[in-house]
Design a protein around this motif. Sequence first.
Motif, PDB file in Angstrom:
ATOM      1  N   VAL A 101       2.514   6.063 -11.697  1.00 18.76           N
ATOM      2  CA  VAL A 101       2.554   7.221 -12.287  1.00 18.76           C
ATOM      3  C   VAL A 101       1.701   7.574 -13.281  1.00 18.76           C
ATOM      4  N   PHE A 102       0.953   6.339 -14.031  1.00 23.47           N
ATOM      5  CA  PHE A 102       0.513   6.994 -15.352  1.00 23.47           C
ATOM      6  C   PHE A 102      -0.960   6.459 -14.985  1.00 23.47           C
ATOM      7  N   VAL A 103      -1.740   5.943 -14.221  1.00 22.13           N
ATOM      8  CA  VAL A 103      -2.969   5.571 -13.716  1.00 22.13           C
ATOM      9  C   VAL A 103      -3.252   6.099 -11.963  1.00 22.13           C
ATOM     10  N   ARG A 104      -3.753   6.914 -11.755  1.00 24.76           N
ATOM     11  CA  ARG A 104      -3.189   7.723 -10.774  1.00 24.76           C
ATOM     12  C   ARG A 104      -4.561   7.101  -9.461  1.00 24.76           C
ATOM     13  N   ASP A 105      -5.741   6.192 -10.685  1.00 25.87           N
ATOM     14  CA  ASP A 105      -6.984   5.490  -8.848  1.00 25.87           C
ATOM     15  C   ASP A 105      -6.076   4.308  -8.205  1.00 25.87           C
ATOM     16  N   LEU A 106      -4.852   3.850  -9.186  1.00 27.54           N
ATOM     17  CA  LEU A 106      -4.511   3.367  -8.745  1.00 27.54           C
ATOM     18  C   LEU A 106      -4.486   3.048  -7.142  1.00 27.54           C
ATOM     19  N   ALA A 107      -4.124   3.745  -6.904  1.00 26.23           N
ATOM     20  CA  ALA A 107      -3.763   4.294  -4.907  1.00 26.23           C
ATOM     21  C   ALA A 107      -4.771   3.677  -4.801  1.00 26.23           C
ATOM     22  N   GLN A 108      -5.811   4.365  -4.625  1.00 23.41           N
ATOM     23  CA  GLN A 108      -7.369   4.176  -4.566  1.00 23.41           C
ATOM     24  C   GLN A 108      -7.735   2.596  -3.959  1.00 23.41           C
ATOM     25  N   VAL A 109      -7.699   2.186  -5.737  1.00 18.31           N
ATOM     26  CA  VAL A 109      -8.066   1.118  -5.701  1.00 18.31           C
ATOM     27  C   VAL A 109      -7.131  -0.112  -4.567  1.00 18.31           C
ATOM     28  N   ILE A 110      -5.620   0.012  -4.867  1.00 12.90           N
ATOM     29  CA  ILE A 110      -4.809  -0.826  -4.026  1.00 12.90           C
ATOM     30  C   ILE A 110      -5.124  -1.229  -2.680  1.00 12.90           C
ATOM     31  N   GLY A 111      -5.902  -0.249  -2.126  1.00 14.07           N
ATOM     32  CA  GLY A 111      -6.453  -0.354  -0.757  1.00 14.07           C
ATOM     33  C   GLY A 111      -7.479  -1.263  -0.309  1.00 14.07           C
ATOM     34  N   GLN A 112      -8.434  -1.549  -0.947  1.00 11.49           N
ATOM     35  CA  GLN A 112      -9.760  -2.305  -1.951  1.00 11.49           C
ATOM     36  C   GLN A 112      -9.606  -3.530  -1.820  1.00 11.49           C
ATOM     37  N   ALA A 113      -8.487  -3.684  -3.216  1.00 10.80           N
ATOM     38  CA  ALA A 113      -8.459  -4.738  -3.075  1.00 10.80           C
ATOM     39  C   ALA A 113      -6.979  -5.886  -2.632  1.00 10.80           C
ATOM     40  N   LEU A 114      -6.403  -5.352  -1.495  1.00  8.24           N
ATOM     41  CA  LEU A 114      -5.526  -6.046  -0.568  1.00  8.24           C
ATOM     42  C   LEU A 114      -6.847  -5.951   0.928  1.00  8.24           C
ATOM     43  N   ALA A 124       0.896  -1.447  -0.169  1.00 10.59           N
ATOM     44  CA  ALA A 124      -0.269  -0.223   0.060  1.00 10.59           C
ATOM     45  C   ALA A 124       1.116   1.124  -0.099  1.00 10.59           C
ATOM     46  N   ARG A 125       2.189   0.896   0.556  1.00 11.33           N
ATOM     47  CA  ARG A 125       2.580   2.696   0.821  1.00 11.33           C
ATOM     48  C   ARG A 125       4.072   2.460  -0.124  1.00 11.33           C
ATOM     49  N   LEU A 164      11.883   0.884  -3.171  1.00 11.83           N
ATOM     50  CA  LEU A 164      12.320  -1.226  -1.676  1.00 11.83           C
ATOM     51  C   LEU A 164      12.526   0.268  -1.013  1.00 11.83           C
ATOM     52  N   ALA A 165      12.662   1.424  -0.460  1.00 13.47           N
ATOM     53  CA  ALA A 165      12.349   1.521   0.606  1.00 13.47           C
ATOM     54  C   ALA A 165      11.587   1.717   1.882  1.00 13.47           C
ATOM     55  N   PRO A 166       9.814   2.080   1.008  1.00 20.76           N
ATOM     56  CA  PRO A 166       8.831   1.388   2.094  1.00 20.76           C
ATOM     57  C   PRO A 166       8.376   0.321   2.023  1.00 20.76           C
ATOM     58  N   CYS A 167       8.913  -0.196   1.367  1.00 22.80           N
ATOM     59  CA  CYS A 167       8.936  -2.222   1.393  1.00 22.80           C
ATOM     60  C   CYS A 167       9.810  -2.751   2.368  1.00 22.80           C
ATOM     61  N   ALA A 168      10.813  -2.047   2.472  1.00 20.53           N
ATOM     62  CA  ALA A 168      11.395  -2.398   4.003  1.00 20.53           C
ATOM     63  C   ALA A 168      11.649  -2.133   4.702  1.00 20.53           C
ATOM     64  N   ALA A 169      11.135  -0.642   5.176  1.00 18.73           N
ATOM     65  CA  ALA A 169      10.278  -0.058   6.172  1.00 18.73           C
ATOM     66  C   ALA A 169       9.561  -0.982   6.860  1.00 18.73           C
ATOM     67  N   SER A 170       7.832  -1.127   6.558  1.00 21.72           N
ATOM     68  CA  SER A 170       7.542  -2.076   6.450  1.00 21.72           C
ATOM     69  C   SER A 170       7.992  -3.342   7.124  1.00 21.72           C
ATOM     70  N   VAL A 223      10.129 -10.457  -1.016  1.00 19.01           N
ATOM     71  CA  VAL A 223      10.322 -10.292  -2.697  1.00 19.01           C
ATOM     72  C   VAL A 223       8.951 -10.604  -3.337  1.00 19.01           C
ATOM     73  N   LEU A 224       7.776 -11.446  -2.869  1.00 21.67           N
ATOM     74  CA  LEU A 224       6.573 -11.537  -3.614  1.00 21.67           C
ATOM     75  C   LEU A 224       6.227 -10.084  -3.324  1.00 21.67           C
ATOM     76  N   ALA A 225       6.452  -9.120  -2.059  1.00 21.31           N
ATOM     77  CA  ALA A 225       6.077  -7.760  -2.180  1.00 21.31           C
ATOM     78  C   ALA A 225       6.645  -6.657  -2.931  1.00 21.31           C
ATOM     79  N   PHE A 226       7.768  -6.997  -3.163  1.00 21.52           N
ATOM     80  CA  PHE A 226       8.698  -5.864  -3.577  1.00 21.52           C
ATOM     81  C   PHE A 226       8.245  -5.911  -5.057  1.00 21.52           C
ATOM     82  N   GLY A 227       8.148  -7.012  -6.043  1.00 21.73           N
ATOM     83  CA  GLY A 227       7.925  -7.697  -6.385  1.00 21.73           C
ATOM     84  C   GLY A 227       6.130  -6.574  -7.490  1.00 21.73           C
ATOM     85  N   PHE A 228       5.405  -7.200  -6.210  1.00 22.81           N
ATOM     86  CA  PHE A 228       3.466  -6.049  -6.436  1.00 22.81           C
ATOM     87  C   PHE A 228       4.550  -4.775  -6.803  1.00 22.81           C
ATOM     88  N   ALA A 229       5.101  -4.244  -5.786  1.00 21.07           N
ATOM     89  CA  ALA A 229       5.620  -3.070  -4.705  1.00 21.07           C
ATOM     90  C   ALA A 229       6.046  -2.572  -5.995  1.00 21.07           C
TER      91      ALA A 229
END
Lengths: 256, 399
Positions: free
Chosen positions: A163-176, A79-80, A104-110, A149-155
């Motif tokens: 960057v191209f589809v700005r709605d993704l951040a909203q959708v991803i919360g629901q998808a998760l 999500a982050r 990588l940074a937000p993934c690793a921090a989480s 590794v799985l999470a970083f790949g998705f991330a």
Amino acid sequence: MNVAKLAPHFIARELRERYRGSFTGFGWALLQPLLQLAIYSFVFVQVFKARLPGADAPGYVPFLVVGLWPWAAFSDAIARATSSIQDNAGLIGKVALPRAVLVLAPCAASFLLHMAGFVAIVVALALAGKGILLAWLPVALLLYVPLFVLAFGFALALAALQVFVRDLAQVIGQALMLMMFLSPVFYTRANLPADWQGALDLNPFTFYAESFRSLLLGYGDFDLHRLLVACAIALVALAAGHWLFRRLDPHFEDFL
Amino acid sequence: MSRLLVRTHGLGKSYPRSHRSADRLRALGRLLGGRADPDAHVVLHDVTLDVHRGESVGIIGANGAGKSTLLKLITGVLTPTRGTVEVHGDVGALLELGAGFHLEYSGRDNIAMAAALRGLSARELEARLPDIIAFADIGDYIDEPVKHYSSGMVVRLGFAVVASLAPDLLITDEVLAVGDESFQRKCVRWMERYLAGGGTLLLVSHSMYHIQKLCRRALWLRDGTVAGYGDVHEITQAYLAWHERNSATAGEAATARAGLEFSLGTIELNGEGGEAPASIACGGRLHVRAPIVSRDGRVPIAMVGLVRADGTPVYGVSTEMDGVTLRADADGRYVADVAFEGLPVLPGSYTVRLHVLDPEGVRLFDTQERGLVVRGESREFGLVRLDHRWAATQERGHG
């Protein structure tokens, strides 16, 4: 200037940033999943009277803890990281740097925060005599490696697409959220109708939820074959995410 | 170590038009499919440029000419649409404002991050930190979040960081325009030292003063293409003349509606036409000549003037002041023709201006100008060489 050299700086910055301004500081990292755990325990244990099938079944709270913390690491990382490229638009436009480090940074921090929380609460449960196989904890922590590794790949894929589809951040919360309920975090495979039990394996997180429980609670069997499959899936996800990221990376600045 | 530091070949950059979210989605499909964008907006086209170690290049051009885009391409922040960029050395870039600072963090934290981004270890940073803070000279603000900084302080901090790294190539984009006088002086002094020490500079500025002071060469970008690349004085002259003509054309439109009674042709300097600046030796002869068309056959008044590159007038005189009347040729064309023997102006860049006025000397009808470079070595001050004699010496000195 490579990712490995820059990563510690960015991870440290990410950690500081996440809890800057909050009164509890890093305490919040532990507090937040605890609160979540309290809510879920209340709903499932007190309201729904959830019972785990099987004679050797652990209590519901340890069962939930062992599945929920790895999930929190996984979903929080994704999500982050999804908005990480967009959030760093200012830096990308001014300084030439390997942009994957920004994902990588937000993934690793989480993962670091939630793993620390995981260790703390598992040890606490063991001391409280909740039937935790503490000796297996170091082995269980190794499971976080393919999960990361799985999470970083998705991330990587999601951050590039964001960057191209700005709605993704909203959708991803629901998808998760959907992915969580479609994996055995709150229930076991045996709770499902027989026809649906196999479908659970389509969710990459199923393996992790079940394996953590098998290792730390002795609940269910640990299957080495499934571990290899999970590692392969994680590597494929990383390769695919990396491919997509590399492909779109040169054009980020044009669309930010 | 190669002498060549930067080489761009056929460099081009197009920005996608992405106003609506549907455009972004289409762009994504195109990028994944590997197809080109048909209606991208071209901002830089076919720029081929070599910069060697130790050179200092000023990049000039009107707003939107592609200066910042070129710098970003060289820095590696942008990816070229066409062509290639090679950089054989490390680059320190200060692109527009901010230098990539994080607004929520203190100046100190941002210095640490910027240093890490440029590959400095923690120990190297610690050694340089006092210098950086001293150079930025922003007092207690160093521990405040950058969002509380004025734009001048942001640039101070950004420049201090870049300066402490002393990169092979320093790229700065309008940095001097933001700082105050004292900081400008500090930056200029630092850059001069850096250049003297063999550094290489790419400087974008709208101040011809800074460009001429710091740069030996200049690159003029016009609408994304190279309009000129060469000696700084010639290029800045040509650029300023182009600006003058541009604003003159804007004014001319109005005059043309009123009916242009008198108009000037292009100026020949010492027999040379064209638009490039002419060049004479200090103390040489300057012959200015331009045709004048008089619509009604009335005799115009011509005026000639010489101004320094920074706009300071040196001398101006008209036919009317000198009591001269222009004479027409068979086609009814007049010619303004004036010669200066032994032009006493000091070496530098100048502009020769010709104006044409009505016979009454009241209305100005047309103006033309050409750049003029006066060559020579001189340590004298001022604009012109005044004839003089020192009484204290035995020898009769002249200049």
